[in-house]
Scaffold this motif. Sequence first.
Motif, PDB file in Angstrom:
ATOM      1  N   PHE A  57       7.185 -19.215  -4.493  1.00 25.98           N
ATOM      2  CA  PHE A  57       6.874 -19.143  -2.717  1.00 25.98           C
ATOM      3  C   PHE A  57       7.979 -18.242  -2.552  1.00 25.98           C
ATOM      4  CE2 PHE A  57       6.245 -23.966  -3.177  1.00 25.98           C
ATOM      5  CZ  PHE A  57       4.621 -24.195  -2.889  1.00 25.98           C
ATOM      6  N   LEU A  58       9.067 -17.610  -3.404  1.00 28.32           N
ATOM      7  CA  LEU A  58       9.825 -17.035  -2.324  1.00 28.32           C
ATOM      8  C   LEU A  58       8.996 -15.635  -3.087  1.00 28.32           C
ATOM      9  CD1 LEU A  58      12.150 -15.257  -1.543  1.00 28.32           C
ATOM     10  CD2 LEU A  58      12.752 -15.752  -3.961  1.00 28.32           C
ATOM     11  N   ILE A  59       8.307 -15.525  -4.344  1.00 33.26           N
ATOM     12  CA  ILE A  59       7.805 -14.242  -5.000  1.00 33.26           C
ATOM     13  C   ILE A  59       6.158 -14.520  -4.321  1.00 33.26           C
ATOM     14  CG2 ILE A  59       6.631 -13.445  -6.709  1.00 33.26           C
ATOM     15  CD1 ILE A  59       8.834 -14.705  -7.860  1.00 33.26           C
ATOM     16  N   LEU A  60       5.840 -15.418  -3.657  1.00 25.98           N
ATOM     17  CA  LEU A  60       4.356 -15.317  -3.271  1.00 25.98           C
ATOM     18  C   LEU A  60       4.484 -14.737  -1.934  1.00 25.98           C
ATOM     19  CD1 LEU A  60       1.989 -16.122  -3.340  1.00 25.98           C
ATOM     20  CD2 LEU A  60       2.595 -17.905  -2.403  1.00 25.98           C
ATOM     21  N   VAL A  61       6.186 -14.930  -0.560  1.00 25.20           N
ATOM     22  CA  VAL A  61       6.316 -14.889   0.835  1.00 25.20           C
ATOM     23  C   VAL A  61       6.651 -13.323   0.331  1.00 25.20           C
ATOM     24  CG1 VAL A  61       7.130 -14.482   2.302  1.00 25.20           C
ATOM     25  CG2 VAL A  61       6.543 -17.078   1.383  1.00 25.20           C
ATOM     26  N   MET A  62       7.629 -12.751  -0.639  1.00 26.06           N
ATOM     27  CA  MET A  62       7.098 -11.267  -0.356  1.00 26.06           C
ATOM     28  C   MET A  62       6.419 -10.146  -0.854  1.00 26.06           C
ATOM     29  SD  MET A  62      11.266 -11.634  -2.263  1.00 26.06           S
ATOM     30  CE  MET A  62      11.815 -10.039  -3.305  1.00 26.06           C
ATOM     31  N   ALA A  63       5.519 -10.758  -2.067  1.00 24.09           N
ATOM     32  CA  ALA A  63       4.470 -10.537  -2.046  1.00 24.09           C
ATOM     33  C   ALA A  63       3.294 -10.005  -0.408  1.00 24.09           C
ATOM     34  CB  ALA A  63       3.619 -11.185  -3.493  1.00 24.09           C
ATOM     35  N   GLY A  64       3.741 -10.844  -0.331  1.00 29.51           N
ATOM     36  CA  GLY A  64       2.741 -10.924   1.012  1.00 29.51           C
ATOM     37  C   GLY A  64       3.302 -10.233   2.146  1.00 29.51           C
ATOM     38  N   VAL A  65       5.116  -9.897   2.243  1.00 35.42           N
ATOM     39  CA  VAL A  65       4.900  -8.992   2.648  1.00 35.42           C
ATOM     40  C   VAL A  65       4.837  -7.584   2.153  1.00 35.42           C
ATOM     41  CG1 VAL A  65       7.953  -7.978   3.007  1.00 35.42           C
ATOM     42  CG2 VAL A  65       7.672 -10.046   3.367  1.00 35.42           C
ATOM     43  N   LEU A  66       4.311  -7.007   0.912  1.00 33.17           N
ATOM     44  CA  LEU A  66       4.586  -5.815   0.253  1.00 33.17           C
ATOM     45  C   LEU A  66       3.006  -5.501   0.774  1.00 33.17           C
ATOM     46  CD1 LEU A  66       5.309  -3.013  -1.130  1.00 33.17           C
ATOM     47  CD2 LEU A  66       4.126  -5.200  -3.090  1.00 33.17           C
ATOM     48  N   GLY A  67       2.344  -6.309   1.259  1.00 36.55           N
ATOM     49  CA  GLY A  67       0.335  -6.713   1.327  1.00 36.55           C
ATOM     50  C   GLY A  67       0.070  -5.804   2.414  1.00 36.55           C
ATOM     51  N   VAL A  68       1.090  -6.318   3.564  1.00 31.74           N
ATOM     52  CA  VAL A  68       0.993  -6.391   4.766  1.00 31.74           C
ATOM     53  C   VAL A  68       1.986  -4.841   4.862  1.00 31.74           C
ATOM     54  CG1 VAL A  68       1.712  -7.007   7.179  1.00 31.74           C
ATOM     55  CG2 VAL A  68       1.095  -8.882   5.566  1.00 31.74           C
ATOM     56  N   LEU A  69       2.868  -4.811   4.814  1.00 26.51           N
ATOM     57  CA  LEU A  69       3.706  -3.386   4.856  1.00 26.51           C
ATOM     58  C   LEU A  69       2.788  -2.518   4.440  1.00 26.51           C
ATOM     59  CD1 LEU A  69       6.117  -1.913   5.153  1.00 26.51           C
ATOM     60  CD2 LEU A  69       6.115  -1.581   2.760  1.00 26.51           C
ATOM     61  N   VAL A  70       1.473  -2.516   3.480  1.00 22.35           N
ATOM     62  CA  VAL A  70       1.070  -1.387   2.761  1.00 22.35           C
ATOM     63  C   VAL A  70      -0.107  -0.757   3.517  1.00 22.35           C
ATOM     64  CG1 VAL A  70      -0.439  -0.713   0.704  1.00 22.35           C
ATOM     65  CG2 VAL A  70       1.515  -1.660   0.341  1.00 22.35           C
ATOM     66  N   LEU A  71      -0.686  -2.033   3.688  1.00 22.19           N
ATOM     67  CA  LEU A  71      -2.061  -3.235   5.102  1.00 22.19           C
ATOM     68  C   LEU A  71      -1.785  -1.549   6.026  1.00 22.19           C
ATOM     69  CD1 LEU A  71      -3.778  -5.821   4.923  1.00 22.19           C
ATOM     70  CD2 LEU A  71      -4.524  -3.582   3.985  1.00 22.19           C
ATOM     71  N   GLY A  72      -0.315  -1.552   6.764  1.00 21.51           N
ATOM     72  CA  GLY A  72       0.603  -1.185   7.808  1.00 21.51           C
ATOM     73  C   GLY A  72       0.198   0.223   7.545  1.00 21.51           C
ATOM     74  N   ILE A  73       1.032   0.591   6.646  1.00 16.73           N
ATOM     75  CA  ILE A  73       1.341   2.033   6.541  1.00 16.73           C
ATOM     76  C   ILE A  73      -0.062   2.653   6.381  1.00 16.73           C
ATOM     77  CG2 ILE A  73       1.720   4.306   4.270  1.00 16.73           C
ATOM     78  CD1 ILE A  73       4.609   1.814   4.202  1.00 16.73           C
ATOM     79  N   ILE A  74      -1.131   2.210   5.586  1.00 15.99           N
ATOM     80  CA  ILE A  74      -2.524   2.674   4.871  1.00 15.99           C
ATOM     81  C   ILE A  74      -3.379   2.798   7.127  1.00 15.99           C
ATOM     82  CG2 ILE A  74      -5.149   2.229   4.335  1.00 15.99           C
ATOM     83  CD1 ILE A  74      -3.787   1.555   2.174  1.00 15.99           C
ATOM     84  N   GLY A  75      -3.029   2.164   7.655  1.00 14.83           N
ATOM     85  CA  GLY A  75      -3.655   2.084   9.062  1.00 14.83           C
ATOM     86  C   GLY A  75      -2.781   3.545   9.834  1.00 14.83           C
ATOM     87  N   VAL A  76      -1.431   3.048   9.864  1.00 16.92           N
ATOM     88  CA  VAL A  76      -1.427   4.454  10.541  1.00 16.92           C
ATOM     89  C   VAL A  76      -1.459   5.664  10.254  1.00 16.92           C
ATOM     90  CG1 VAL A  76       1.296   5.351  11.406  1.00 16.92           C
ATOM     91  CG2 VAL A  76       0.782   3.481  11.488  1.00 16.92           C
ATOM     92  N   ALA A  77      -1.549   5.305   8.440  1.00 16.47           N
ATOM     93  CA  ALA A  77      -2.482   6.863   7.804  1.00 16.47           C
ATOM     94  C   ALA A  77      -3.582   7.149   8.260  1.00 16.47           C
ATOM     95  CB  ALA A  77      -2.250   6.938   6.139  1.00 16.47           C
ATOM     96  N   ARG A  78      -4.434   6.835   8.948  1.00 20.57           N
ATOM     97  CA  ARG A  78      -5.957   6.976   9.021  1.00 20.57           C
ATOM     98  C   ARG A  78      -5.305   6.791  10.534  1.00 20.57           C
ATOM     99  NH1 ARG A  78      -9.430   2.811   4.767  1.00 20.57           N
ATOM    100  NH2 ARG A  78      -8.892   3.233   3.230  1.00 20.57           N
ATOM    101  N   GLY A  79      -4.357   6.687  11.052  1.00 22.47           N
ATOM    102  CA  GLY A  79      -4.552   6.672  12.674  1.00 22.47           C
ATOM    103  C   GLY A  79      -5.798   5.441  12.652  1.00 22.47           C
TER     104      GLY A  79
END
Length: 59
Positions: A4-26
């Motif tokens: 579950f810890l690995i799953l939650v950490m992967a979720g954090v990474l996924g949300v972080l990547v989505l946020g970075i992509i969203g900011v980069a695209r404006g």
Amino acid sequence: MSFFLILVMAGVLGVLVLGIIGVARGGDPRRSNQLMRWRVILQAAALLLLALLLSLGRS
């Protein structure tokens, strides 16, 4: 429990990547805000799980 810890950490990474992509695209600021909230929630869950695993490992 560590799964579950690995799953939650992967979720954090996924949300972080989505946020970075969203900011980069404006993208939509409301979506960026929502992604930031989810990242904080998932990070808190990961920290709680890590603390629980560490405390269980000591006993």
